[in-house]
Motif scaffolding. Structure first.
Motif, PDB file in Angstrom:
ATOM      1  N   UNK A  57      46.793  54.656  33.239  1.00  7.28           N
ATOM      2  CA  UNK A  57      46.269  53.804  32.469  1.00  7.28           C
ATOM      3  C   UNK A  57      47.246  52.914  31.939  1.00  7.28           C
ATOM      4  N   UNK A  58      48.654  53.449  31.526  1.00  9.48           N
ATOM      5  CA  UNK A  58      49.757  52.800  30.801  1.00  9.48           C
ATOM      6  C   UNK A  58      50.112  51.675  32.139  1.00  9.48           C
ATOM      7  N   UNK A  59      50.237  52.342  33.275  1.00  4.91           N
ATOM      8  CA  UNK A  59      50.878  51.686  34.323  1.00  4.91           C
ATOM      9  C   UNK A  59      50.081  50.326  34.517  1.00  4.91           C
ATOM     10  N   UNK A  60      48.732  50.367  34.333  1.00  5.72           N
ATOM     11  CA  UNK A  60      47.718  49.341  34.572  1.00  5.72           C
ATOM     12  C   UNK A  60      47.454  48.478  33.407  1.00  5.72           C
ATOM     13  N   UNK A  61      48.138  48.783  32.250  1.00  6.33           N
ATOM     14  CA  UNK A  61      47.999  48.164  30.914  1.00  6.33           C
ATOM     15  C   UNK A  61      46.594  47.982  30.460  1.00  6.33           C
ATOM     16  N   UNK A  62      45.754  49.048  30.806  1.00  8.54           N
ATOM     17  CA  UNK A  62      44.188  49.136  30.550  1.00  8.54           C
ATOM     18  C   UNK A  62      44.226  49.397  29.080  1.00  8.54           C
ATOM     19  N   UNK A  63      44.823  50.009  28.088  1.00 10.63           N
ATOM     20  CA  UNK A  63      44.658  49.859  26.648  1.00 10.63           C
ATOM     21  C   UNK A  63      43.584  50.845  26.485  1.00 10.63           C
ATOM     22  N   UNK A 138      33.849  44.749  34.828  1.00  7.56           N
ATOM     23  CA  UNK A 138      35.368  44.927  34.413  1.00  7.56           C
ATOM     24  C   UNK A 138      35.513  46.276  34.664  1.00  7.56           C
ATOM     25  N   UNK A 139      34.569  47.310  34.319  1.00  8.64           N
ATOM     26  CA  UNK A 139      34.854  48.839  34.429  1.00  8.64           C
ATOM     27  C   UNK A 139      34.984  49.110  35.896  1.00  8.64           C
ATOM     28  N   UNK A 140      34.282  48.551  36.871  1.00  7.51           N
ATOM     29  CA  UNK A 140      34.502  48.714  38.228  1.00  7.51           C
ATOM     30  C   UNK A 140      35.944  48.631  38.857  1.00  7.51           C
ATOM     31  N   UNK A 141      36.361  47.122  38.238  1.00  3.26           N
ATOM     32  CA  UNK A 141      37.505  46.635  38.515  1.00  3.26           C
ATOM     33  C   UNK A 141      38.758  47.614  38.185  1.00  3.26           C
ATOM     34  N   UNK A 142      38.549  48.177  36.926  1.00  2.00           N
ATOM     35  CA  UNK A 142      39.685  48.932  36.319  1.00  2.00           C
ATOM     36  C   UNK A 142      39.710  50.111  37.197  1.00  2.00           C
ATOM     37  N   UNK A 143      38.495  50.957  37.302  1.00  2.00           N
ATOM     38  CA  UNK A 143      38.517  52.165  38.188  1.00  2.00           C
ATOM     39  C   UNK A 143      38.996  51.906  39.671  1.00  2.00           C
ATOM     40  N   UNK A 144      38.576  50.626  40.229  1.00  2.00           N
ATOM     41  CA  UNK A 144      39.140  50.505  41.607  1.00  2.00           C
ATOM     42  C   UNK A 144      40.937  50.319  41.517  1.00  2.00           C
ATOM     43  N   UNK A 145      41.466  49.758  40.465  1.00  2.00           N
ATOM     44  CA  UNK A 145      42.859  49.664  40.182  1.00  2.00           C
ATOM     45  C   UNK A 145      43.558  51.128  39.935  1.00  2.00           C
ATOM     46  N   UNK A 146      42.597  51.776  39.300  1.00  2.00           N
ATOM     47  CA  UNK A 146      43.022  53.105  38.711  1.00  2.00           C
ATOM     48  C   UNK A 146      43.235  53.850  40.281  1.00  2.00           C
ATOM     49  N   UNK A 147      42.174  53.874  41.104  1.00  2.00           N
ATOM     50  CA  UNK A 147      42.227  54.754  42.402  1.00  2.00           C
ATOM     51  C   UNK A 147      43.242  54.345  43.173  1.00  2.00           C
TER      52      UNK A 147
END
Length: 193
Positions: A57-63, A138-147
């Motif tokens: 989450x820190x790498x992605x700057x997700x907050x 937004x959640x879908x995009x965040x989880x895709x980036x996480x994966x």
């Protein structure tokens, strides 16, 4: 039990080794099991503290905090049926069950995710009186980036492993996990519903 010479508690290894030897294990095998347990403890500690998702989450700057991420990913698992017998509409009750939290805590986390624009509350298609939790784009995009980030790290982790090592680790870890399920059955297992 304390060591009378030092007034310190007996070491964990000294406490457990006699039981392992009494079970007929060689010193090398007993030592290997103690190393495995120590590594398993560190692994579980990283998981429980949320080090893995928090780092990503820190790498992605997700907050997001680890708890928020766990809730969001739990909603996605419930929706997709991952670890369940089939896909299900996520509710606060199922979120609480998935995260092993009381429903009021799960409700507060869900409300926070709604405030962040990551999930929406809506009416169930099966029962309009029931409120369901749905991820936003937004959640879908965040989880895709996480994966993507997670698998990039996982591939780096296994980069110098041979195919045979990966096959053996996967097979043995699955065998170990199955043994854990048998020896420590869950009080509530959503898969067995």
């Amino acid at each position: 039990m304390e060591d009378p010479k030092t007034n310190l508690p007996q070491s964990y290894q000294d406490r457990v080794l006699p039981h392992l030897r009494a079970a007929g294990l060689s010193n090398d095998v007993a030592d290997a099991l103690l190393v495995l347990e120590a590594e398993q403890f560190q692994y579980m500690r990283r998981i429980m503290k949320g080090d893995v998702p928090q780092s990503l989450m820190e790498e992605l700057d997700a907050g997001l905090e680890a708890t928020q991420f766990h809730a969001l990913s739990a909603i996605m698992r419930i929706r997709s049926g991952f670890g369940r017998t089939e896909p299900t509409e996520p509710t606060v009750g199922l979120l609480a069950e998935e995260l092993c939290l009381d429903p009021s805590r799960a409700s507060r986390i869900a409300a926070d995710l709604v405030d962040r624009g990551l999930i929406l509350r809506g009416a169930s298609q099966n029962d309009g009186r029931r409120s369901i939790l749905a991820p936003t784009e937004q959640a879908q995009a965040l989880l895709n980036a996480f994966l993507d980030a997670k698998w990039a790290r996982t591939l780096r982790l296994f980069a110098d492993w041979s195919d045979d090592d990966i096959f053996a680790f996967s097979r043995l870890f699955a065998r170990y996990s199955e043994g854990m399920r048998q020896q420590y059955p869950a009080r509530h297992d959503p898969v067995s519903k």
